[in-house]
Design a protein around this motif. Sequence first.
Motif, mmCIF file in Angstrom:
data_model
loop_
_atom_site.group_PDB
_atom_site.id
_atom_site.type_symbol
_atom_site.label_atom_id
_atom_site.label_comp_id
_atom_site.label_asym_id
_atom_site.label_seq_id
_atom_site.Cartn_x
_atom_site.Cartn_y
_atom_site.Cartn_z
ATOM 1 N N GLU A 158 0.842 -1.181 0.000
ATOM 2 C CA GLU A 158 0.000 0.000 0.000
ATOM 3 C C GLU A 158 0.885 1.242 0.000
ATOM 4 N N LEU A 159 0.322 2.359 -0.433
ATOM 5 C CA LEU A 159 1.108 3.593 -0.551
ATOM 6 C C LEU A 159 1.696 4.017 0.785
ATOM 7 N N SER A 160 0.914 3.931 1.860
ATOM 8 C CA SER A 160 1.411 4.363 3.165
ATOM 9 C C SER A 160 2.630 3.558 3.582
ATOM 10 N N ALA A 161 2.593 2.240 3.369
ATOM 11 C CA ALA A 161 3.744 1.406 3.706
ATOM 12 C C ALA A 161 4.931 1.755 2.836
ATOM 13 N N MET A 162 4.695 1.992 1.556
ATOM 14 C CA MET A 162 5.774 2.339 0.642
ATOM 15 C C MET A 162 6.449 3.638 1.052
ATOM 16 N N LEU A 163 5.657 4.618 1.457
ATOM 17 C CA LEU A 163 6.233 5.901 1.872
ATOM 18 C C LEU A 163 7.060 5.750 3.139
ATOM 19 N N VAL A 164 6.520 5.039 4.125
ATOM 20 C CA VAL A 164 7.228 4.891 5.405
ATOM 21 C C VAL A 164 8.542 4.156 5.216
ATOM 22 N N LEU A 165 8.549 3.123 4.383
ATOM 23 C CA LEU A 165 9.738 2.285 4.235
ATOM 24 C C LEU A 165 10.800 2.919 3.347
ATOM 25 N N THR A 166 10.407 3.764 2.402
ATOM 26 C CA THR A 166 11.382 4.248 1.415
ATOM 27 C C THR A 166 11.790 5.700 1.577
ATOM 28 N N ILE A 167 10.881 6.560 1.952
ATOM 29 C CA ILE A 167 11.197 7.998 1.969
ATOM 30 C C ILE A 167 12.337 8.326 2.929
ATOM 31 N N PRO A 168 12.356 7.804 4.166
ATOM 32 C CA PRO A 168 13.509 8.113 5.035
ATOM 33 C C PRO A 168 14.847 7.665 4.458
ATOM 34 N N VAL A 169 14.828 6.632 3.609
ATOM 35 C CA VAL A 169 16.065 6.117 3.026
ATOM 36 C C VAL A 169 16.419 6.852 1.744
ATOM 37 N N VAL A 170 15.427 7.050 0.885
ATOM 38 C CA VAL A 170 15.669 7.553 -0.467
ATOM 39 C C VAL A 170 15.794 9.065 -0.524
ATOM 40 N N LEU A 171 15.011 9.780 0.292
ATOM 41 C CA LEU A 171 14.955 11.239 0.157
ATOM 42 C C LEU A 171 16.306 11.928 0.361
ATOM 43 N N PRO A 172 17.121 11.538 1.360
ATOM 44 C CA PRO A 172 18.443 12.184 1.472
ATOM 45 C C PRO A 172 19.284 12.016 0.210
ATOM 46 N N MET A 173 19.182 10.878 -0.447
ATOM 47 C CA MET A 173 19.924 10.664 -1.681
ATOM 48 C C MET A 173 19.376 11.566 -2.792
ATOM 49 N N ILE A 174 18.075 11.716 -2.865
ATOM 50 C CA ILE A 174 17.454 12.579 -3.873
ATOM 51 C C ILE A 174 17.899 14.022 -3.684
ATOM 52 N N VAL A 175 17.900 14.477 -2.451
ATOM 53 C CA VAL A 175 18.330 15.852 -2.165
ATOM 54 C C VAL A 175 19.802 16.033 -2.489
ATOM 55 N N ALA A 176 20.631 15.020 -2.162
ATOM 56 C CA ALA A 176 22.060 15.097 -2.461
ATOM 57 C C ALA A 176 22.323 15.156 -3.953
ATOM 58 N N LEU A 177 21.442 14.563 -4.749
ATOM 59 C CA LEU A 177 21.585 14.598 -6.207
ATOM 60 C C LEU A 177 21.075 15.901 -6.815
ATOM 61 N N GLY A 178 20.506 16.767 -5.971
ATOM 62 C CA GLY A 178 20.074 18.080 -6.438
ATOM 63 C C GLY A 178 18.607 18.187 -6.810
ATOM 64 N N TYR A 179 17.796 17.186 -6.479
ATOM 65 C CA TYR A 179 16.374 17.219 -6.805
ATOM 66 C C TYR A 179 15.573 17.796 -5.636
ATOM 67 N N ASP A 180 14.455 18.403 -5.967
ATOM 68 C CA ASP A 180 13.610 19.035 -4.956
ATOM 69 C C ASP A 180 12.731 17.985 -4.266
ATOM 70 N N PRO A 181 12.648 17.977 -2.933
ATOM 71 C CA PRO A 181 11.829 16.970 -2.238
ATOM 72 C C PRO A 181 10.334 17.120 -2.520
ATOM 73 N N ILE A 182 9.872 18.340 -2.781
ATOM 74 C CA ILE A 182 8.453 18.523 -3.109
ATOM 75 C C ILE A 182 8.146 17.890 -4.462
ATOM 76 N N TRP A 183 8.996 18.150 -5.448
ATOM 77 C CA TRP A 183 8.819 17.532 -6.763
ATOM 78 C C TRP A 183 8.856 16.010 -6.652
ATOM 79 N N PHE A 184 9.790 15.483 -5.884
ATOM 80 C CA PHE A 184 9.912 14.040 -5.758
ATOM 81 C C PHE A 184 8.677 13.443 -5.101
ATOM 82 N N GLY A 185 8.112 14.143 -4.128
ATOM 83 C CA GLY A 185 6.906 13.650 -3.477
ATOM 84 C C GLY A 185 5.748 13.508 -4.440
#
Length: 431
Positions: free
Chosen positions: A337-364
Amino acid sequence: MAAWAIPATLGVLVLMMMLRLPIALAILASSAGGLAMIAGPSVVMGVLESAPVSAVSNYEFVTVPLFLLMAEFVIASGVADGIFAAAAAWVGRVRGGLAIATALAGAGFAAICHSSTASAATLSSTSIPAMLKAKYEPKLAYGVVSISGTLGMLIPPSVALVLYGLIADVNIGKLFIAAVIPSVLVAITIVLTIVVMVWLHPDIAPPSRSHSWREKWQSLQVALPVTLLFLSVVGFIYTGVCTPTEASAIGAFGALLICVAMRRMTWEKAIQAAYRAARTTCMILLIVMAAHVFAYFLVLTHVTEALVLWAKSLSIPSWGILVMLYAMYLILGCLLELSAMLVLTIPVVLPMIVALGYDPIWFGIVVILLGELGMVIPPVGLNVFIVARVTGAKVNEVYASIWPHVYAHLVAVAILTIWPALVLWLPGTMK
């Protein structure tokens, strides 16, 4: 110890999910076990004591029960039939017009309802019988209803956006406004997919009868109040007149007034609406609390830092990493489900996305859009099962109907990836 704790924790998490334990409890228990392996029971108790406070201390969490209550009042008012009737009156004469009306009604209902499953169930009971009566091909009807129901995850004020904002710690008001143009893009994508399908195979959607101008204007009597409520909530947030929390209160009160004005509100319906909103709020609260505990585990194991360093060490461009993540989210969306996917991945993936120069709002926004596809892709495809259950159709038949829309959605994801300004321009103009 950390090296052993990570696979052990993930293994326990997968096992609990296979045993169909509620996702919040599965994440909470496995993360607490991982913390105990790394830092000991005293640290676990300290985290468990602070996590509930951290989860509810965010003022914007108040938007969750209020937007859910707003959705419950809208459902109780029974405006879904009126929204579909209004859309059918204005576009029904066109070949495939009832399918287009379903997409427009899905967008309108999702703007207030926020629930993909509720949207799919409502559209299944209203628009599918109308399309089948008009001799539409069943697969066209099933596909457009399944995919239109997913709009509830993206169109603001979406609870999915609130959940992402709480987990990623980004401004929820800007998330809502950022979702406006992508929501329009997705709705247009669904409509264009219907147009192309009907153009290629005209026999799947015969033209319907035309409506007089009087009928068209009368049809707006139900749809107009709901439209004004949606525009008011989003408009107040965009102009800075209200915070998302204040706008959610206005939305809930406005939905209550609509329900009362239509003489659909009773004490029993009010109590049931409050109960359902409270039950879903508690579920989301547990998920957010589990996300906080999971985040503590990731910090102590240094998973996010290692992932960022790994991404920077790769000899592929940043868009290549994005494609890999998109593929991961499509696979996870088929299973979780989407809620499980967000909880399991966003804390891990988002720092990498920000480090690559992408906006967290766009990624969301992109992640939510990919999560939409998970609602219709096998083996989970919750919206597909809902359509099949309501209509009595075979699940495989409904699955076969959604693939043109899936491919079209992937094109929409590519457009938002190539032109991220479609997401970021509008929130950049906020006051």
